[in-house]
Design a protein around this motif. Structure first.
Motif, short mmCIF file in Angstrom:
data_model
loop_
_atom_site.label_atom_id
_atom_site.label_comp_id
_atom_site.label_asym_id
_atom_site.label_seq_id
_atom_site.Cartn_x
_atom_site.Cartn_y
_atom_site.Cartn_z
N THR A 255 0.62 -1.18 -0.04
CA THR A 255 0.04 0.12 0.09
C THR A 255 0.75 1.15 -0.13
O THR A 255 0.61 2.31 -0.72
CB THR A 255 -0.94 0.13 1.17
OG1 THR A 255 -1.65 -1.02 1.20
CG2 THR A 255 -1.80 1.08 1.24
N LEU A 256 2.06 1.46 0.77
CA LEU A 256 2.81 2.47 0.86
C LEU A 256 3.48 2.64 -0.53
O LEU A 256 3.50 3.73 -1.05
CB LEU A 256 3.80 1.98 1.89
CG LEU A 256 5.01 3.43 2.20
CD1 LEU A 256 4.14 4.76 2.56
CD2 LEU A 256 6.07 2.80 3.04
N LEU A 257 3.88 1.65 -1.17
CA LEU A 257 4.67 1.83 -2.55
C LEU A 257 3.55 2.15 -3.71
O LEU A 257 4.06 2.86 -4.88
CB LEU A 257 4.87 0.33 -2.96
CG LEU A 257 6.27 -0.02 -2.22
CD1 LEU A 257 6.55 -1.51 -2.88
CD2 LEU A 257 7.42 0.71 -2.28
N SER A 258 2.20 2.55 -3.22
CA SER A 258 1.56 2.92 -4.21
C SER A 258 1.78 4.59 -4.35
O SER A 258 1.29 5.17 -5.38
CB SER A 258 0.04 2.89 -3.68
OG SER A 258 -0.34 3.43 -2.71
N VAL A 259 2.20 5.17 -3.20
CA VAL A 259 2.69 6.72 -3.21
C VAL A 259 3.70 6.74 -4.45
O VAL A 259 3.36 7.81 -5.34
CB VAL A 259 3.20 7.12 -2.08
CG1 VAL A 259 3.46 8.67 -2.03
CG2 VAL A 259 2.09 7.02 -1.13
N PRO A 260 4.87 6.36 -4.30
CA PRO A 260 5.87 6.56 -5.59
C PRO A 260 5.38 6.16 -6.68
O PRO A 260 5.62 6.64 -7.78
CB PRO A 260 7.02 5.94 -5.07
CG PRO A 260 6.65 4.78 -4.01
CD PRO A 260 5.52 5.50 -3.30
N GLY A 261 4.38 5.26 -6.89
CA GLY A 261 3.84 4.70 -8.15
C GLY A 261 2.87 5.76 -8.61
O GLY A 261 2.97 6.00 -10.09
#
Length: 466
Positions: free
Chosen positions: A378-384
């Motif tokens: 879920t956190l990696l959706s921010v840089p994505g």
């Protein structure tokens, strides 16, 4: 070993010494008649014509070899040859076990990384498809309602996977009734259906609706970063409601999340669409946190089948009881979507499918891998989302927004620390310190042994007598 210790060890052995005076000789032959020790009754040491033991055994007896028995050396040679013959097989088995362990670990790590990639990709895809849908169809509640209806497919998908993986033969109705025990021993009744499903369904709808409204005001990067604050709200509610353990580092993380929210709202001066969008995103994170805390409180012991049953039940409740809300918004012209043929069904079905895949991956991932990997996904959706916004939409981020996003993400990572992280860290540091002290002690011992060996090389060595 001193000479006294060697004599004592040789005298303690319960062996019968060979007495040459009592032996009987045949002409031209030596009769082997000697004492035997326990464990060596069938093979006594060889004796020469004058009644003397083998040279090797005699030297071992004279030098006071520890644990000496007549014939000891020959038996040790045989045992050594046997153990040497077994060594290759044991080494092969150990190598195979280590290889299997490494293979399982590698597969688990690869599976976890694949799960993280799928979760982040599905959430980024959901957010970006929402932005594309708003270009031709700006009805957030209808989109939320339509996507929530797809939760009814959760249990059929679960049953299909369960039927393929396991050999247990159960009809869908039997499996549905088995999973209905989540509502009580008597199964699901109309009263329990409304009582248990209504609060969660309302919170689910509010979370999705507020998230979609925030996407109309802010970029996908800002909304996904603000939504990550739900982790801090979950901790605060769990600490207050569920009486979870107090952790100072999580309080710091919650403060960092609030700081990031304030900075995000301050980026445009606390006015306009930016401030409203931040408030909507924080509201979505708050309702999501409340949903998760209530789920943990009432359904925390549910297995995967029961969770699939519950989500399908929520989709059914959404279709029956919440369908009146889009109709009310339509007739009041708050959300006007025209005819059914003019709706962008491709975007709507793609969005609902991605949302369903995300929810399935989240709930399946908790069973198959570590929950921390789900949070990282879920956190990696921010840089994505940031990459998509920069490359496709040409969004330029201000320094304040970038700083706020980084602070929120850092607080999110601090919230992922386990409850016993402090004691585990202290034990790890203590283990490293003990290992260093042991290595230092071994170095001192080796240096002292080397010094004694050099002093012995300059002196004389006496052989102890029996």
């Amino acid at each position: 070993m001193t000479s006294t210790e060697g004599v004592k060890e040789s005298e303690d052995q319960p062996c019968v010494r060979l007495e040459p005076g009592k032996s009987t000789h045949l002409p031209g032959k030596g009769t082997p008649k000697g004492g035997s020790c326990a464990g060596f009754t069938d093979s006594s040491p060889k004796v020469t014509a004058n009644g003397v033991h083998d040279i090797e055994d005699r030297i071992l007896r004279i030098t006071g070899y520890y644990g000496y028995n007549p014939g000891y050396s020959s038996h040790r040679r045989e045992e050594g040859s046997d153990s040497h013959a077994e060594t290759p097989g044991s080494e092969t088995s150990e190598e195979s076990r280590s290889f299997q362990t490494c293979t399982n670990t590698a597969l688990k790590v690869l599976g976890g990384l694949l799960m993280v990639l799928c979760i982040s990709s599905s959430w980024v895809g959901t957010t970006q498809v929402v932005k594309l849908t708003f270009q031709s169809f700006s009805c957030p509640f209808f989109i939320s309602w339509f996507s929530s209806n797809w939760n009814m497919l959760f249990f059929p998908i679960y049953y299909a996977g369960h039927a393929v993986i396991t050999r247990e033969k159960q009809t869908p109705i039997q499996k549905f009734r088995e999973c209905s025990k989540l509502f009580g021993e008597d199964g699901m009744t109309l009263k329990l259906f409304v009582k248990r499903t209504a609060p969660f369904s309302i919170l689910w709808t509010l979370t999705n609706y507020l998230y979609l409204l925030a996407l109309k005001k802010l970029t996908a990067t800002d909304v996904s970063a603000l939504y990550c604050c739900h982790k801090a709200f979950v901790f605060l509610l769990s600490w207050i409601v569920l009486k979870d353990r107090f952790m100072g580092v999580r309080i710091v993380a919650a403060i960092m999340a609030i700081t990031g929210i304030v900075m995000m709202a301050y980026a445009d001066g606390f006015h306009g669409d930016s401030f409203v969008g931040v408030a909507l995103a924080v509201g979505s994170a708050s309702t999501s946190a409340l949903y998760k805390v209530l789920f943990k409180m009432f359904l925390g012991s549910a297995n995967f089948g029961e969770v699939a049953h519950f989500l399908s039940t929520m989709g059914f409740f959404n279709l029956i009881f919440i369908s009146c809300v889009p109709l009310i918004l339509y007739f009041t012209k708050v959300e006007h979507w025209g005819s059914l043929s003019s709706l962008p069904w491709g975007y709507l079905c793609g969005l609902a499918g991605l949302w369903l895949v995300f929810n399935i991956l989240v709930h399946v991932g908790v069973v198959l891998t570590y929950p921390i990997l789900i949070s990282i996904g879920t956190l990696l959706s921010v840089p994505g989302n940031a990459a998509v916004d920069v490359l496709k939409h040409e969004v330029i981020f201000s320094v304040v927004r970038l700083a706020a996003t980084c602070i929120i993400c850092l607080g999110f990572l601090l919230l992922l620390l386990p409850e016993e992280w402090d004691s585990v860290t202290l034990r790890f540091l203590a283990t490293i310190a003990d290992k260093k002290s042991e290595d230092h002690g071994e170095e001192l011992t080796e240096s002292s042994v080397h010094t004694r060996s050099r002093s012995r090389a300059n002196g004389t060595v006496s052989i102890p007598l029996a």
